[in-house]
Design a protein around this motif. Structure first.
Motif, mmCIF file in Angstrom:
data_model
loop_
_atom_site.group_PDB
_atom_site.id
_atom_site.type_symbol
_atom_site.label_atom_id
_atom_site.label_comp_id
_atom_site.label_asym_id
_atom_site.label_seq_id
_atom_site.Cartn_x
_atom_site.Cartn_y
_atom_site.Cartn_z
ATOM 1 N N GLY A 49 38.150 31.587 38.549
ATOM 2 C CA GLY A 49 38.581 31.976 39.810
ATOM 3 C C GLY A 49 37.699 31.518 41.129
ATOM 4 N N GLU A 72 36.582 31.748 45.551
ATOM 5 C CA GLU A 72 37.012 32.129 46.970
ATOM 6 C C GLU A 72 36.354 31.141 48.068
ATOM 7 O OE1 GLU A 72 35.421 34.047 49.583
ATOM 8 O OE2 GLU A 72 33.493 33.704 48.745
ATOM 9 N N ARG A 77 40.868 32.402 51.406
ATOM 10 C CA ARG A 77 41.759 32.493 49.928
ATOM 11 C C ARG A 77 41.131 32.894 48.717
ATOM 12 N NH1 ARG A 77 44.666 26.884 51.257
ATOM 13 N NH2 ARG A 77 46.112 27.591 52.998
ATOM 14 N N TYR A 81 41.087 33.556 44.434
ATOM 15 C CA TYR A 81 41.931 33.555 43.187
ATOM 16 C C TYR A 81 40.961 34.275 42.200
ATOM 17 C CZ TYR A 81 44.906 30.493 45.553
ATOM 18 O OH TYR A 81 45.889 30.007 46.626
ATOM 19 N N ILE A 106 45.019 34.334 37.345
ATOM 20 C CA ILE A 106 45.030 32.832 36.803
ATOM 21 C C ILE A 106 45.465 33.045 35.252
ATOM 22 C CG2 ILE A 106 44.142 30.605 36.379
ATOM 23 C CD1 ILE A 106 41.974 31.225 38.472
ATOM 24 N N GLU A 166 49.123 34.189 35.072
ATOM 25 C CA GLU A 166 50.278 32.974 35.546
ATOM 26 C C GLU A 166 50.436 32.157 34.096
ATOM 27 O OE1 GLU A 166 50.168 30.852 39.287
ATOM 28 O OE2 GLU A 166 48.077 31.972 39.546
ATOM 29 N N SER A 171 49.526 28.691 41.007
ATOM 30 C CA SER A 171 48.709 28.613 42.015
ATOM 31 C C SER A 171 47.586 27.389 41.657
ATOM 32 C CB SER A 171 47.741 29.831 41.888
ATOM 33 O OG SER A 171 46.813 30.036 40.914
#
Length: 354
Positions: free
Chosen positions: A46, A48, A52, A54, A59, A62, A89
């Motif tokens: 992750g 940022e 944006r 994540y 993750i 996904e 993503s």
């Protein structure tokens, strides 16, 4: 293909402070992709950018959801997998993209840079990062870097919450500690408003700074984001580089008329497939290429290092500030990094990830 995920921590020897906060420990994912007895591996996690963000848990979710769709498929041809990769993503796509490339290179017995026809002799020294802080602490960090490697290219983080006067004091302190031939780069991480950037860029040029990275906050509106960079044109001869504003090939084309360079980060762009395309396109458009990292480990930076022959401003120092990295990172001579000659991503493992 069989997909497996392993979580692991990466701890910084020295926490890094930028305009958006301080990082000391992150959790990343090791992505294992096994097919016909061969395992390709990728790394992701992750991050940022101010506009944006994540998280590693999302993750992982996904990739776990995609795993059943991968089981009946093979790693090649990669083109056949593009619809599945496109659904992810950027950081999730990065982890899988790296594992696929690693498998491909291992199957062919060649490092990726050799398969792409790139020349490791074209590589140049990486920059080393100094985070925000009081001048004395920043200078102490510089000295710590110098105990580790030559540190000929320094990247100083600005955009201090204490304002432009603090930023100027940091620049002057670091500039006074540079040795003949050393290079000073500036990364504001979007920490200035338009008026502040218009003040700082000419002043930084007078201080001998060689580039200014992401002076303005990134914006979700592409037109407004590009307009901010356009408003900074002509202030000084110092190159302006887009980082948080530049995610993929579309952003390279969008920003090309308004910036002098772009920063490619694999977890931001989605992996080596997009990163290679961005690097070639940026060079064709006359832009300088920076290759950067977040709190990335040796696997991610070994993958990024495969692109180093295309890069004017390498910035792959995150693995050099880790105390528990399971990978050794790219090959290094002083502060010059090169892609490894080992097959695939060229990763050298120091320990197994549980």
């Amino acid at each position: 293909m069989r997909l497996r995920l392993h979580r692991f921590r990466l701890s910084k020897a020295v926490p890094l402070a930028i305009s958006r906060g301080t990082t000391s420990v992150v959790e990343h994912l090791l992505v294992d992709l096994e097919h016909e007895g061969l395992i390709g591996r990728g790394e992701t996690g992750g991050f940022e950018t101010g506009h944006r963000a994540y998280c590693t848990d999302a993750i992982a979710a996904e990739l776990e959801a995609l795993a059943p769709q991968l089981e009946p498929l093979g790693p090649q041809p990669l083109q056949a997998l593009e619809p599945l990769l496109a659904s992810l993503s950027p950081p999730a796509r990065c982890g899988l993209d790296l594992a696929l490339h690693d498998w491909w290179g291992q199957r062919l017995g060649q490092p990726l840079h050799r398969l792409w026809g790139l020349d490791p002799a074209a590589c140049v020294a990486t920059s080393l990062t100094l985070g925000l802080g009081e001048p004395s602490a920043v200078l102490a960090r510089l000295e710590r870097w110098r105990l580790q490697l030559p540190a000929t290219r320094i990247k100083l983080k600005l955009g201090s919450p204490d304002g432009l006067s603090h930023d100027r004091a940091l620049v002057q302190a670091v500039r006074g500690a540079l040795r003949p031939g050393d290079e000073l780069q500036i990364d504001a991480n979007g920490g200035w408003d338009l008026e502040g950037a218009r003040q700082m860029i000419p002043w930084l040029a007078d201080q001998g700074v060689v580039l200014v990275e992401q002076p303005l906050p990134p914006l979700l509106d592409p037109a407004a984001d590009a307009a901010g960079f356009a408003a900074l044109q002509g202030l000084a001869p110092t190159p302006v580089v887009a980082d948080e504003s530049c995610w993929d090939l579309r952003d390279v084309v969008r920003l090309a008329p308004h910036v002098d360079g772009i920063n490619i980060k694999l977890v931001k762009c989605g992996g080596l497939s997009e990163g290679l395309l961005m690097a070639h396109t940026a060079r064709r458009l006359g832009l300088g290429v920076m290759l950067g990292c977040y709190s990335d480990g040796g696997l991610l930076n070994s993958a990024a290092a495969q692109l180093l022959p295309l890069v004017q401003w390498p910035d792959l120092d995150s693995h050099l500030n880790l105390i528990d990295d399971p990978c050794a990172g790219p090959e290094r001579a002083g502060d010059l990094l090169r892609p490894a000659a080992r097959p695939g991503l060229g990763v050298q493992w120091l320990q197994e990830v549980p």
